[in-house]
Enzyme design. Structure first.
Site, PDB file in Angstrom:
ATOM      1  CE  LYS A  52      45.226  25.194  50.957  1.00  0.00           C
ATOM      2  NZ  LYS A  52      45.625  24.539  52.240  1.00  0.00           N
ATOM      3  N   GLY A  53      47.826  20.726  49.830  1.00  0.00           N
ATOM      4  CA  GLY A  53      47.487  19.330  49.527  1.00  0.00           C
ATOM      5  C   GLY A  53      48.443  18.325  50.116  1.00  0.00           C
TER       6      GLY A  53
ATOM      7  CB  SER B 174      48.909  20.255  61.877  1.00  0.00           C
ATOM      8  OG  SER B 174      49.872  20.865  61.043  1.00  0.00           O
ATOM      9  CB  THR B 175      48.352  25.550  60.617  1.00  0.00           C
ATOM     10  OG1 THR B 175      49.578  24.912  60.246  1.00  0.00           O
ATOM     11  CG2 THR B 175      48.645  26.924  61.180  1.00  0.00           C
TER      12      THR B 175
ATOM     13  CE  LYS C  21      54.541  24.010  56.718  1.00  0.00           C
ATOM     14  NZ  LYS C  21      53.114  23.901  56.928  1.00  0.00           N
TER      15      LYS C  21
ATOM     16  CD  GLU D 155      43.091  22.409  51.934  1.00  0.00           C
ATOM     17  OE1 GLU D 155      43.958  22.533  51.051  1.00  0.00           O
ATOM     18  OE2 GLU D 155      43.348  22.093  53.099  1.00  0.00           O
TER      19      GLU D 155
ATOM     20  CG  ASP E 171      51.598  21.500  52.055  1.00  0.00           C
ATOM     21  OD1 ASP E 171      51.599  21.044  53.201  1.00  0.00           O
ATOM     22  OD2 ASP E 171      50.683  21.289  51.237  1.00  0.00           O
TER      23      ASP E 171
ATOM     24  CB  SER F  37      42.254  20.465  55.622  1.00  0.00           C
ATOM     25  OG  SER F  37      40.987  20.632  55.055  1.00  0.00           O
TER      26      SER F  37
HETATM   27  O1  LIG Z   1      46.009  18.895  52.362  1.00  0.00           O
HETATM   28  C1  LIG Z   1      46.299  19.609  53.295  1.00  0.00           C
HETATM   29  C2  LIG Z   1      46.166  21.064  53.303  1.00  0.00           C
HETATM   30  O2  LIG Z   1      46.390  21.676  52.070  1.00  0.00           O
HETATM   31  C3  LIG Z   1      46.949  21.728  54.420  1.00  0.00           C
HETATM   32  O3  LIG Z   1      46.378  22.987  54.598  1.00  0.00           O
HETATM   33  C4  LIG Z   1      48.438  21.884  54.137  1.00  0.00           C
HETATM   34  O4  LIG Z   1      49.001  20.628  53.857  1.00  0.00           O
HETATM   35  C5  LIG Z   1      49.176  22.500  55.343  1.00  0.00           C
HETATM   36  O5  LIG Z   1      49.017  21.679  56.444  1.00  0.00           O
HETATM   37  P1  LIG Z   1      49.689  21.972  57.855  1.00  0.00           P
HETATM   38  O6  LIG Z   1      48.949  23.104  58.465  1.00  0.00           O
HETATM   39  O7  LIG Z   1      49.503  20.691  58.617  1.00  0.00           O
HETATM   40  O8  LIG Z   1      51.127  22.282  57.601  1.00  0.00           O
END
Ligand SMILES: O=C[C@H](O)[C@H](O)[C@H](O)COP(=O)(O)O
Length: 280
Positions: free
Chosen positions: A141-142, A74-75, A168, A150, A131, A72
């Site tokens: 994560k989260g 944006s990536t 990250k 996840e 994250d 989950s």
């Molecule tokens: O709850 C969200 C998930 O653990 C995401 O994988 C994590 O926050 C990274 O998200 P993004 O790809 O948006 O940085």
């Protein structure tokens, strides 16, 4: 352009844009326009970095007939885009297992085959964002509230691969991600759990509040999220994760310890740093 410069540009632009968001009146239009341009330039640098990581990971790690866990955030959007491209062009036969409502939507919208853990309890690979990832491959994560599903999906996969932009990639947790460790809790237990975490480890624990709804964030599982901002940097994260999970009312933590096998960190110029966990 040097990476530190790119990061500086990105952060400065975003922080400037957010600061003018509170006081837009009185600023000349051209100033607003240029702030908005530099903000979107910084955003697109990060998006390029995410896309590079996601595409590389899907290209290197996914093969025909795989059952794929779809993370989950944006990536992961870019990972699903690439999975769909490969299914179309290479005729790959994949089954995708979602880790959230968002992931399920992405799978369906991209015409990928949707599965679940009752039909496919053993996955070939799970691909997910993070994250922050430290030098030992422990991940936070989260940040988007999706940690529990996840972690379940990742735990069912033979290989767990992290995709992220370069911001990250850390030596220690908390170096760059300052929002703490997300912890999913049963709603009625949130205050006792907050108190127990503070008594065990100190720091600050906050109930995550929603932005476009009154009250707290509610997860896909109907629970709340606590964010524990820790103060020390020498924790044994495996032990912390175990102890937190023993607190009644804790559903799961956003600490992913000994789970990731590889990490792909993308950069704005399209390059990707690949890391393999030495313990895996
Ligand atoms: O709850 C969200 C998930 O653990 C995401 O994988 C994590 O926050 C990274 O998200 P993004 O790809 O948006 O940085």
């Amino acid at each position: 352009m040097q990476l530190s410069l790119l990061r500086g540009l990105s952060e400065a632009s975003l922080s400037f844009a957010s600061s003018i968001g509170c006081r837009t009146t009185g600023l000349p239009g051209s100033t607003l326009l240029s702030a908005s341009h530099s903000s979107s330039a910084a955003m697109s640098l990060l998006e390029s970095a995410k896309k590079a990581a996601a595409f590389r990971a899907v290209d290197e790690c996914v093969k025909d007939k795989d059952v794929v866990g779809v993370g989950s955030g944006s990536t992961v959007v870019y990972a699903v885009e690439r999975l769909a491209e490969r299914v179309k062009t290479e005729k790959l036969q994949l089954v995708c297992i979602p880790t959230s409502f968002q992931a399920r939507q992405l799978i369906v919208e991209n015409n990928l085959v949707l599965g679940d853990l009752s039909l496919y309890p053993s996955l070939d690979i799970a691909i997910d964002g993070a994250d922050e990832v430290d030098k030992d491959f422990t991940a936070i994560k989260g940040g988007g509230g999706c940690l529990t599903q996840e972690k379940i999906v990742a735990s069912c996969a033979k290989r767990f691969v992290v995709i992220a932009d370069y911001t990250k990639d850390s030596q220690i947790l908390g170096e760059q991600y300052k929002k703490g460790i997300p912890i999913e809790v049963i709603p009625l237990a949130y205050v006792p759990v907050m108190n127990k975490i503070k008594a065990l480890y100190g720091g600050n624990v906050e109930l995550r509040m929603a932005k476009m709804k009154a009250g707290p964030v509610v997860t896909d599982n109907g629970n709340f999220i606590l964010d524990w901002v820790f103060l020390e940097d020498k924790f044994n994260w495996e032990s912390v994760n175990t102890q937190l999970n023993l607190i009644p009312g804790v559903v799961e933590t956003g600490l992913f310890v000994n789970m990731a096998e590889r990490a792909f960190f993308g950069y704005a110029d399209g390059s990707v740093k690949e890391k393999t966990c030495p313990q895996k």
